[in-house]
Design an enzyme around this catalytic site. Sequence first.
Site, PDB file in Angstrom:
ATOM      1  N   GLU A  78       2.406   3.711  -4.497  1.00 12.09           N
ATOM      2  CA  GLU A  78       1.841   2.378  -4.751  1.00 12.09           C
ATOM      3  C   GLU A  78       2.814   1.542  -5.583  1.00 12.09           C
ATOM      4  OE1 GLU A  78      -0.792   1.131  -3.472  1.00 12.09           O
ATOM      5  OE2 GLU A  78      -2.354   2.646  -3.192  1.00 12.09           O
TER       6      GLU A  78
ATOM      7  N   HIS B 238      -9.156  -0.501   2.921  1.00 13.84           N
ATOM      8  CA  HIS B 238      -9.932  -0.088   4.103  1.00 13.84           C
ATOM      9  C   HIS B 238     -11.222  -0.911   4.241  1.00 13.84           C
ATOM     10  CE1 HIS B 238      -7.138   3.267   4.197  1.00 13.84           C
ATOM     11  NE2 HIS B 238      -7.478   3.548   2.965  1.00 13.84           N
TER      12      HIS B 238
ATOM     13  N   ASP C 170      -4.298  -2.661  -3.438  1.00 16.01           N
ATOM     14  CA  ASP C 170      -5.609  -2.020  -3.581  1.00 16.01           C
ATOM     15  C   ASP C 170      -5.570  -0.922  -4.643  1.00 16.01           C
ATOM     16  OD1 ASP C 170      -4.271   0.081  -2.367  1.00 16.01           O
ATOM     17  OD2 ASP C 170      -5.364  -0.031  -0.475  1.00 16.01           O
TER      18      ASP C 170
ATOM     19  N   ASP D 275       0.855  -1.185   0.000  1.00 20.23           N
ATOM     20  CA  ASP D 275       0.000   0.000   0.000  1.00 20.23           C
ATOM     21  C   ASP D 275       0.889   1.233   0.000  1.00 20.23           C
ATOM     22  OD1 ASP D 275      -2.354   1.412  -0.105  1.00 20.23           O
ATOM     23  OD2 ASP D 275      -2.702   1.378   2.049  1.00 20.23           O
ATOM     24  N   GLY D 276       0.367   2.330  -0.506  1.00 19.54           N
ATOM     25  CA  GLY D 276       1.134   3.565  -0.519  1.00 19.54           C
ATOM     26  C   GLY D 276       0.226   4.744  -0.766  1.00 19.54           C
TER      27      GLY D 276
ATOM     28  N   ASP E 129      -1.186  -0.056   5.180  1.00 12.36           N
ATOM     29  CA  ASP E 129      -1.638   1.331   5.269  1.00 12.36           C
ATOM     30  C   ASP E 129      -1.052   2.005   6.508  1.00 12.36           C
ATOM     31  OD1 ASP E 129      -3.631   3.562   4.495  1.00 12.36           O
ATOM     32  OD2 ASP E 129      -4.189   3.130   6.556  1.00 12.36           O
TER      33      ASP E 129
END
Length: 264
Positions: free
Chosen positions: A146, A222, A167, A108-109, A232
């Site tokens: 990301e 999320h 994601d 994640d980023g 995250d």
Amino acid sequence: MSKRKKSYYAVARGRETGIYDEWSGEGGAEEQVKGFRGALYKGFHTRDDAKKWLQQQGCKQMHSDQNLPGGKQQPGQTEIERTMADTGRGGKSSSASRKADSVRIYTDGGAIVNPGPGGYGVVILDGEHREELSGGRRRTTNNRMELMACIEGLKDTKKRAVVIYSDSRYVINGIEKGWARRWRANGWMRNKTQSAENADLWAELLEQCEIHDVEWVWVKGHAGNRENERCDQLARLAVREKRLLPDEAYESGKTRLSAPRLIE
């Protein structure tokens, strides 16, 4: 009288169809259906019942495909039938079994403002071994973080078989739909007048994809996925570091590349 616990979970529509011995946890049925639009699954007490139900759903799906406006049924097995043919004694489809043998990388980023200070987080699961990576940049973008998360995760593992959970539709589509390879083949041009953004990182990611055998899985952000939430958190913590490294290519405006046009 207490209800008997269901021991098998059949997934007819999800990220990976098949029969699963576990509901929750890594590689369980929940991971295949949570956040997946139109997911179809059911719990059973016996494997035979789960198998029969999957076969029934396969027949329904085939009938539905035949009646789609303008649609034609493809020759050979339906997706469910292929899944049932591949399902082994372990209770998972062969695809799911391949995942169990692969290194799992969650990424994640993001940036606080876009562009602005950003960070990335990575969780690497290799059997019983767990590793976490993170880093931040003082001025960057969501998409660059990301991409960087995926690159750093791949660079850290020596094994060839890898499953990356992200994601980011930007990352997943860029690889799965062949956009990045097409940009590279066209000298990092999206079209005749527009150059590809973040070409420096796409080039690195493609290099890593040629080193590793990567399977890409999109996960909804999320949405309660434990490892995605951890990534995250790692990314957010990284942004708080006092002395963030520069994203040199971004700050110098050298994220776009030029290269000879190739035929791939």
